[in-house]
Design a protein around this motif. Structure first.
Motif, PDB file in Angstrom:
ATOM      1  N   PHE A  24     -10.847  51.187 -25.820  1.00 54.13           N
ATOM      2  CA  PHE A  24     -11.789  51.901 -24.959  1.00 54.13           C
ATOM      3  C   PHE A  24     -12.338  50.924 -23.908  1.00 54.13           C
ATOM      4  O   PHE A  24     -12.638  49.779 -24.222  1.00 54.13           O
ATOM      5  N   THR A  25     -12.446  51.382 -22.671  1.00 48.14           N
ATOM      6  CA  THR A  25     -12.859  50.512 -21.572  1.00 48.14           C
ATOM      7  C   THR A  25     -14.369  50.506 -21.397  1.00 48.14           C
ATOM      8  O   THR A  25     -14.982  51.560 -21.213  1.00 48.14           O
ATOM      9  N   LEU A  26     -14.942  49.308 -21.458  1.00 51.59           N
ATOM     10  CA  LEU A  26     -16.364  49.139 -21.195  1.00 51.59           C
ATOM     11  C   LEU A  26     -16.553  48.169 -20.036  1.00 51.59           C
ATOM     12  O   LEU A  26     -15.830  47.177 -19.926  1.00 51.59           O
ATOM     13  N   PRO A  27     -17.525  48.418 -19.180  1.00 53.49           N
ATOM     14  CA  PRO A  27     -17.803  47.471 -18.092  1.00 53.49           C
ATOM     15  C   PRO A  27     -18.480  46.225 -18.639  1.00 53.49           C
ATOM     16  O   PRO A  27     -19.096  46.258 -19.709  1.00 53.49           O
ATOM     17  N   PRO A  28     -18.381  45.100 -17.927  1.00 47.41           N
ATOM     18  CA  PRO A  28     -19.081  43.897 -18.376  1.00 47.41           C
ATOM     19  C   PRO A  28     -20.587  44.087 -18.308  1.00 47.41           C
ATOM     20  O   PRO A  28     -21.085  44.883 -17.507  1.00 47.41           O
ATOM     21  N   VAL A  29     -21.271  43.382 -19.174  1.00 40.57           N
ATOM     22  CA  VAL A  29     -22.730  43.474 -19.173  1.00 40.57           C
ATOM     23  C   VAL A  29     -23.254  42.869 -17.878  1.00 40.57           C
ATOM     24  O   VAL A  29     -22.974  41.727 -17.546  1.00 40.57           O
ATOM     25  N   SER A  30     -24.026  43.637 -17.157  1.00 40.68           N
ATOM     26  CA  SER A  30     -24.541  43.173 -15.869  1.00 40.68           C
ATOM     27  C   SER A  30     -25.840  42.400 -16.067  1.00 40.68           C
ATOM     28  O   SER A  30     -26.671  42.738 -16.898  1.00 40.68           O
ATOM     29  N   SER A  31     -26.008  41.350 -15.280  1.00 39.72           N
ATOM     30  CA  SER A  31     -27.239  40.562 -15.364  1.00 39.72           C
ATOM     31  C   SER A  31     -28.389  41.222 -14.617  1.00 39.72           C
ATOM     32  O   SER A  31     -29.547  40.902 -14.816  1.00 39.72           O
ATOM     33  N   SER A  32     -28.052  42.156 -13.729  1.00 44.44           N
ATOM     34  CA  SER A  32     -29.092  42.852 -12.965  1.00 44.44           C
ATOM     35  C   SER A  32     -29.162  44.310 -13.399  1.00 44.44           C
ATOM     36  O   SER A  32     -28.144  44.944 -13.627  1.00 44.44           O
ATOM     37  N   LYS A  33     -30.368  44.827 -13.493  1.00 44.43           N
ATOM     38  CA  LYS A  33     -30.548  46.199 -13.914  1.00 44.43           C
ATOM     39  C   LYS A  33     -30.430  47.141 -12.715  1.00 44.43           C
ATOM     40  O   LYS A  33     -30.818  46.809 -11.606  1.00 44.43           O
ATOM     41  N   SER A  34     -29.892  48.325 -12.990  1.00 43.05           N
ATOM     42  CA  SER A  34     -29.820  49.345 -11.945  1.00 43.05           C
ATOM     43  C   SER A  34     -31.208  49.924 -11.701  1.00 43.05           C
ATOM     44  O   SER A  34     -32.086  49.851 -12.563  1.00 43.05           O
ATOM     45  N   ASP A  35     -31.365  50.516 -10.527  1.00 39.59           N
ATOM     46  CA  ASP A  35     -32.652  51.111 -10.198  1.00 39.59           C
ATOM     47  C   ASP A  35     -32.957  52.322 -11.081  1.00 39.59           C
ATOM     48  O   ASP A  35     -34.105  52.667 -11.301  1.00 39.59           O
ATOM     49  N   SER A  36     -31.893  52.991 -11.584  1.00 36.20           N
ATOM     50  CA  SER A  36     -32.094  54.175 -12.410  1.00 36.20           C
ATOM     51  C   SER A  36     -30.932  54.315 -13.380  1.00 36.20           C
ATOM     52  O   SER A  36     -29.856  53.738 -13.184  1.00 36.20           O
ATOM     53  N   TRP A  37     -31.137  55.089 -14.436  1.00 40.33           N
ATOM     54  CA  TRP A  37     -30.061  55.310 -15.384  1.00 40.33           C
ATOM     55  C   TRP A  37     -28.918  56.107 -14.739  1.00 40.33           C
ATOM     56  O   TRP A  37     -27.751  55.939 -15.106  1.00 40.33           O
ATOM     57  N   GLN A  38     -29.233  56.945 -13.719  1.00 36.21           N
ATOM     58  CA  GLN A  38     -28.177  57.679 -13.031  1.00 36.21           C
ATOM     59  C   GLN A  38     -27.227  56.742 -12.300  1.00 36.21           C
ATOM     60  O   GLN A  38     -26.010  56.933 -12.310  1.00 36.21           O
ATOM     61  N   GLN A  39     -27.788  55.690 -11.672  1.00 38.16           N
ATOM     62  CA  GLN A  39     -26.937  54.704 -10.998  1.00 38.16           C
ATOM     63  C   GLN A  39     -26.083  53.945 -12.009  1.00 38.16           C
ATOM     64  O   GLN A  39     -24.903  53.661 -11.772  1.00 38.16           O
ATOM     65  N   GLU A  40     -26.700  53.622 -13.135  1.00 40.87           N
ATOM     66  CA  GLU A  40     -25.960  52.937 -14.191  1.00 40.87           C
ATOM     67  C   GLU A  40     -24.815  53.810 -14.698  1.00 40.87           C
ATOM     68  O   GLU A  40     -23.693  53.333 -14.895  1.00 40.87           O
ATOM     69  N   ALA A  41     -25.098  55.087 -14.897  1.00 48.53           N
ATOM     70  CA  ALA A  41     -24.078  56.016 -15.383  1.00 48.53           C
ATOM     71  C   ALA A  41     -22.924  56.127 -14.404  1.00 48.53           C
ATOM     72  O   ALA A  41     -21.749  56.100 -14.792  1.00 48.53           O
ATOM     73  N   ASP A  42     -23.233  56.236 -13.119  1.00 49.92           N
ATOM     74  CA  ASP A  42     -22.176  56.359 -12.117  1.00 49.92           C
ATOM     75  C   ASP A  42     -21.349  55.082 -12.024  1.00 49.92           C
ATOM     76  O   ASP A  42     -20.113  55.136 -11.953  1.00 49.92           O
ATOM     77  N   ALA A  43     -22.027  53.917 -12.032  1.00 52.10           N
ATOM     78  CA  ALA A  43     -21.312  52.649 -11.940  1.00 52.10           C
ATOM     79  C   ALA A  43     -20.406  52.453 -13.157  1.00 52.10           C
ATOM     80  O   ALA A  43     -19.277  51.957 -13.032  1.00 52.10           O
ATOM     81  N   ARG A  44     -20.880  52.845 -14.326  1.00 52.01           N
ATOM     82  CA  ARG A  44     -20.092  52.711 -15.547  1.00 52.01           C
ATOM     83  C   ARG A  44     -18.844  53.588 -15.471  1.00 52.01           C
ATOM     84  O   ARG A  44     -17.741  53.156 -15.807  1.00 52.01           O
ATOM     85  N   TRP A  45     -19.040  54.811 -15.047  1.00 51.25           N
ATOM     86  CA  TRP A  45     -17.919  55.740 -14.958  1.00 51.25           C
ATOM     87  C   TRP A  45     -16.872  55.257 -13.951  1.00 51.25           C
ATOM     88  O   TRP A  45     -15.661  55.312 -14.221  1.00 51.25           O
ATOM     89  N   GLN A  46     -17.305  54.799 -12.797  1.00 52.62           N
ATOM     90  CA  GLN A  46     -16.362  54.312 -11.790  1.00 52.62           C
ATOM     91  C   GLN A  46     -15.568  53.106 -12.310  1.00 52.62           C
ATOM     92  O   GLN A  46     -14.366  52.992 -12.068  1.00 52.62           O
ATOM     93  N   PHE A  47     -16.250  52.214 -13.039  1.00 51.64           N
ATOM     94  CA  PHE A  47     -15.548  51.055 -13.605  1.00 51.64           C
ATOM     95  C   PHE A  47     -14.489  51.514 -14.607  1.00 51.64           C
ATOM     96  O   PHE A  47     -13.355  51.013 -14.594  1.00 51.64           O
ATOM     97  N   GLN A  48     -14.842  52.446 -15.464  1.00 50.08           N
ATOM     98  CA  GLN A  48     -13.901  52.918 -16.478  1.00 50.08           C
ATOM     99  C   GLN A  48     -12.671  53.559 -15.852  1.00 50.08           C
ATOM    100  O   GLN A  48     -11.545  53.343 -16.306  1.00 50.08           O
ATOM    101  N   ARG A  49     -12.865  54.335 -14.819  1.00 47.00           N
ATOM    102  CA  ARG A  49     -11.725  54.985 -14.167  1.00 47.00           C
ATOM    103  C   ARG A  49     -10.826  53.971 -13.471  1.00 47.00           C
ATOM    104  O   ARG A  49      -9.602  54.107 -13.475  1.00 47.00           O
ATOM    105  N   GLN A  50     -11.418  52.954 -12.867  1.00 46.02           N
ATOM    106  CA  GLN A  50     -10.633  51.980 -12.112  1.00 46.02           C
ATOM    107  C   GLN A  50      -9.900  50.981 -13.001  1.00 46.02           C
ATOM    108  O   GLN A  50      -8.895  50.391 -12.594  1.00 46.02           O
ATOM    109  N   TRP A  61     -27.218  60.548 -22.238  1.00 46.90           N
ATOM    110  CA  TRP A  61     -26.441  59.444 -21.666  1.00 46.90           C
ATOM    111  C   TRP A  61     -26.487  58.219 -22.572  1.00 46.90           C
ATOM    112  O   TRP A  61     -25.458  57.601 -22.857  1.00 46.90           O
ATOM    113  N   ARG A  62     -27.677  57.858 -23.038  1.00 44.94           N
ATOM    114  CA  ARG A  62     -27.820  56.694 -23.910  1.00 44.94           C
ATOM    115  C   ARG A  62     -27.067  56.888 -25.224  1.00 44.94           C
ATOM    116  O   ARG A  62     -26.485  55.942 -25.759  1.00 44.94           O
TER     117      ARG A  62
END
Length: 244
Positions: free
Chosen positions: A190-216, A155-156
């Motif tokens: 290429f679509t990238l989400p904005p840098v978030s000031s708060s960290k996700s609880d896990s890399w899986q949550q980060e991955a899902d949030a990133r993917w949803q942002f890119q699709r939307q 993922w990284r």
């Protein structure tokens, strides 16, 4: 009197519009292309649509030309490898003031080491596409690894490749302001989400949030009302990426 004024205004508008367009002439030479015909036309998504053709000259070159006024924008030089084969194509700009130019290309790798004379737009665009496809291939391979492994290291690696992709596109736009090529890249970045000031609880949550942002937000930069929209094959690549 009003009808005469209206007629004059319409005539002036038509002449002004036509004056902003012109025909073109392209002198083309290809390595590894032996068909006796070369076509010129447009693309709709990834499909090439031939509109007219040129026959091979005695020196194995082709002269594509048309005196009809054509708007500035994206067109296609279309090749056919064999009578039973489909068409392949090379993207080509017709830019104002750059309508009489020559190109020398390798039919197997048309954008790599292309020699363009008389069309700076195509020259810089082909340089962009050469680097684009190198990065695109690398990202595709990392995405396949991610899909197979679904672990944090893969993922990284994918995220790093996406960010490198965007830096490359941003640098290209800054280096070529006001060009048709920069305008196109601006729309299909290429679509990238904005840098978030708060960290996700896990890399899986980060991955899902990133993917949803890119699709939307995949079409946020794209001018869907543009006449050229469907003639940019790049938007199909990005749509395929987000949907499949």
């Amino acid at each position: 009197m009003q009808k005469a004024a209206l007629s004059l205004s319409f005539s002036l508008f038509f002449l002004a519009s036509a004056a902003g367009q012109e025909g073109f002439q392209i002198h083309a030479k290809f390595q590894f292309y032996h068909h006796d015909t070369l076509w010129f036309g447009k693309t709709t998504g990834k499909k090439a649509v031939p509109e007219f053709f040129a026959l091979r000259n005695a020196d194995d070159t082709y002269d594509l030309k048309n005196s009809d006024p054509l708007p500035s924008g994206m067109y296609a030089i279309i090749l056919r490898r064999a009578p039973s084969a489909g068409f392949s194509y090379i993207q080509c700009w017709l830019a104002d003031g750059q309508r009489n130019f020559s190109m020398e290309l390798n039919a197997n790798k048309p954008y790599e080491n292309a020699k363009i004379t008389g069309s700076p737009e195509n020259e810089i665009f082909y340089r962009y596409l050469t680097q684009f496809y190198t990065r695109d291939d690398r990202l595709d391979s990392l995405i396949e690894v991610w899909r197979f492994k679904q672990d944090e290291p893969s993922w990284r690696n994918r995220v790093a490749a996406e960010e490198d992709f965007v830096r490359f596109q941003e640098d290209f736009i800054k280096s070529n302001p006001g060009t048709l090529s920069a305008g196109l890249v601006q729309q299909v970045m290429f679509t990238l989400p904005p840098v978030s000031s708060s960290k996700s609880d896990s890399w899986q949550q980060e991955a899902d949030a990133r993917w949803q942002f890119q699709r939307q937000h995949r079409f946020d930069r794209t001018n869907l009302a543009s006449d050229d929209f469907l003639r940019y094959p790049q938007w199909v690549d990005r749509t395929d990426f987000y949907l499949f």
